[in-house]
Design an enzyme around this catalytic site. Structure first.
Site, mmCIF file in Angstrom:
data_model
loop_
_atom_site.group_PDB
_atom_site.id
_atom_site.type_symbol
_atom_site.label_atom_id
_atom_site.label_comp_id
_atom_site.label_asym_id
_atom_site.label_seq_id
_atom_site.Cartn_x
_atom_site.Cartn_y
_atom_site.Cartn_z
ATOM 1 N N ASN A 40 -10.147 8.828 6.435
ATOM 2 C CA ASN A 40 -9.311 7.633 6.385
ATOM 3 C C ASN A 40 -7.880 8.022 6.031
ATOM 4 O OD1 ASN A 40 -11.161 7.771 3.918
ATOM 5 N ND2 ASN A 40 -9.635 6.361 3.111
ATOM 6 N N ASP A 41 -7.321 7.585 4.920
ATOM 7 C CA ASP A 41 -5.881 7.664 4.681
ATOM 8 C C ASP A 41 -5.288 9.062 4.881
ATOM 9 O OD1 ASP A 41 -6.764 5.282 3.693
ATOM 10 O OD2 ASP A 41 -5.815 5.459 1.747
ATOM 11 N N ASP A 161 -2.696 5.812 -5.529
ATOM 12 C CA ASP A 161 -1.906 6.195 -4.354
ATOM 13 C C ASP A 161 -0.455 6.552 -4.701
ATOM 14 O OD1 ASP A 161 -4.272 5.268 -3.190
ATOM 15 O OD2 ASP A 161 -3.398 3.319 -2.695
#
Length: 486
Positions: A40-41, A161
């Protein structure tokens, strides 16, 4: 799972599954993807010792959001990626339930990776810790855990994050966070020495300043400045991925969104003074948690996850993999509007060229292809026009200008994906249209009118679906150039 055995289990999963994954019909050709499992990210997107480094959330053991590591790939040209040894695994106390998203920065010839360590207690309650790893060679990392430790009052432990940058000899970080009232926010930290961090304050978020209700969590914040190519003004942008927005017409149609605000960051106050509406960066079905960096050419590059959280219902999971990252793009501000442009390097993979120029009324087949770049120009438009790509039995992806509604539409209703919904955006001019389209085995990225709008979506055509067609309700001037990818 005993995370001390993580590396052994990872290597076993790769060995057992990589051939099955590599043979999958929908495997991408020029997109970063996990060798097996789920990604994902994008994380830690940097340029270090002459190479581009891309890290990414990776579960090598399955196609769900568990066992999160930082996968790692490097490239000379942003297109041909070489897989490296996994950079970070959840094998420390502060990351024992997953190494979550973060960013990278190069300082004095060393690569610093900031990431969120995920920790859960016996009842499943989560705590997040901001951690740091340092490397001299870009391959081997020494873990410094934790780094940003002063959890601010008034917020839940949903803080994550970190995106790091340097300004005037100091270091700054923005993090996504959730207030105790369950509102998404962004907070700012600062450091004199990259190791010790001070909480500066909340700079933006739901019910902050002039902004009203705007989601229960803001993920993956990114802050940077760009020079307006037309006015010469330096503008500040805050990119965020808010969760919890309700659909509004054509807006906010995905499970979760990603977009940006223009504004001005006041470091002393601190405050990101928003001067614009929230604008979705990408109008497609699959774009989330992007990360940007400035390379040695002075370009602000961005890459997103070609997926959305909590949406993993795709048939490739049966073959042991899911998701990829988008192609890298260059960001520019032109007359107060953020544009995304295909990187110049895309021209280096152009192969066989086919051209088509004609007045079109009705539908005409103009070629075939499965992985390619295509540029289409429509002029003197007086009705609906567009393209049909990856056309075959019960398969096609339609890119259409709805002339009456003055909207561009991406229609992927015919394909193997479960979500059959449309994606639309209003256009300010419907008399002419230019599309630059990149088609890979299971994705499409559409740049409209020089990158003024972009759509990124998974497409899952059936085997043999390779037709390319152009259509127009009324006679329209059409020019098409298509390059098969090498």
């Amino acid at each position: 799972m005993d995370f001390k055995d993580m590396k052994i289990n990872e290597e076993k999963a790769v060995l057992e599954n990589k051939e099955r994954v590599a043979k999958d019909f929908w495997r991408q050709k020029y997109h970063v993807q996990g060798i097996v499992g789920l990604i994902n990210d994008p994380n830690g997107f940097t340029q270090f010792k002459g190479k581009y480094h891309m890290f990414y959330q990776w579960n090598p053991l399955g196609v769900d959001h568990k066992n999160k590591t930082w996968g790692h790939s490097v490239s000379d040209d942003l297109l041909h990626w070489e897989r490296c040894e996994t950079a970070l695994r959840p094998d420390t106390w502060y990351s024992k339930n997953g190494v979550y998203s973060g960013s990278g920065i190069v300082i004095d010839g060393e690569l610093y990776l900031f990431y969120t360590g995920n920790v859960k207690d016996d009842e499943g309650n989560r705590e997040s810790y901001q951690c740091l790893a340092v490397s001299e060679d870009g391959e081997h990392f020494e873990r410094w855990e934790p780094s940003i430790v002063n959890q601010p009052d008034g917020y839940t432990r949903d803080i994550r994050d970190p995106k790091i940058w340097e300004k005037d000899g100091k270091y700054y970080a923005v993090l996504g966070i959730q207030s105790e009232k369950l509102e998404g926010k962004v907070v700012l930290y600062s450091s004199e020495n990259i190791k010790d961090w001070k909480f500066k304050g909340e700079i933006a978020g739901a019910n902050h300043g002039k902004l009203k209700d705007f989601g229960f969590m803001w993920e993956c914040p990114d802050y940077f400045q760009l020079k307006d190519e037309k006015t010469g003004e330096i503008v500040d942008l805050l990119v965020v991925s808010p969760q919890g927005l309700e659909p509004e017409g054509d807006l906010y149609q995905n499970k979760y969104q990603t977009g940006y605000f223009f504004g001005k960051l006041d470091y002393a106050k601190p405050e990101f003074e928003i001067t614009s509406d929230f604008v979705e960066i990408d109008r497609g079905h699959d774009f989330y948690a992007p990360q940007s960096m400035e390379d040695d050419k002075g370009r602000r590059l961005i890459v997103g996850w070609m997926g959305v959280p909590e949406e993993e219902d795709f048939p490739m999971t049966k073959n042991g993999w899911i998701h990829s990252l988008t192609l890298p793009r260059e960001l520019k501000v032109i007359d107060g509007k953020l544009y995304q442009l295909p990187i110049k390097e895309m021209e280096t993979i152009r192969g066989e060229k086919i051209e088509f120029s004609s007045k079109v009324k009705g539908t005409e087949k103009v070629g075939t292809g499965t992985t390619y770049e295509l540029n289409a120009k429509f002029k003197n438009i007086t009705g609906n026009v567009g393209l049909k790509l990856r056309v075959g039995k019960e398969s096609e992806t339609i890119l259409k200008l709805d002339y009456a509604d003055k909207k561009f539409v991406l229609d992927r209703t015919k394909g193997e994906q479960v979500d059959k919904s449309l994606r639309k955006v209003a256009l300010d001019n419907v008399n002419e249209l230019e599309l630059t389209v990149f088609v890979d085995n299971s994705s499409i990225e559409v740049f409209i009118n020089g990158g003024k709008e972009v759509f990124s979506s998974k497409i899952l055509p059936k085997f043999g679906a390779d037709g390319i067609e152009v259509f127009a309700d009324n006679e329209t001037d059409v020019e098409i150039v298509k390059w098969e990818w090498k």
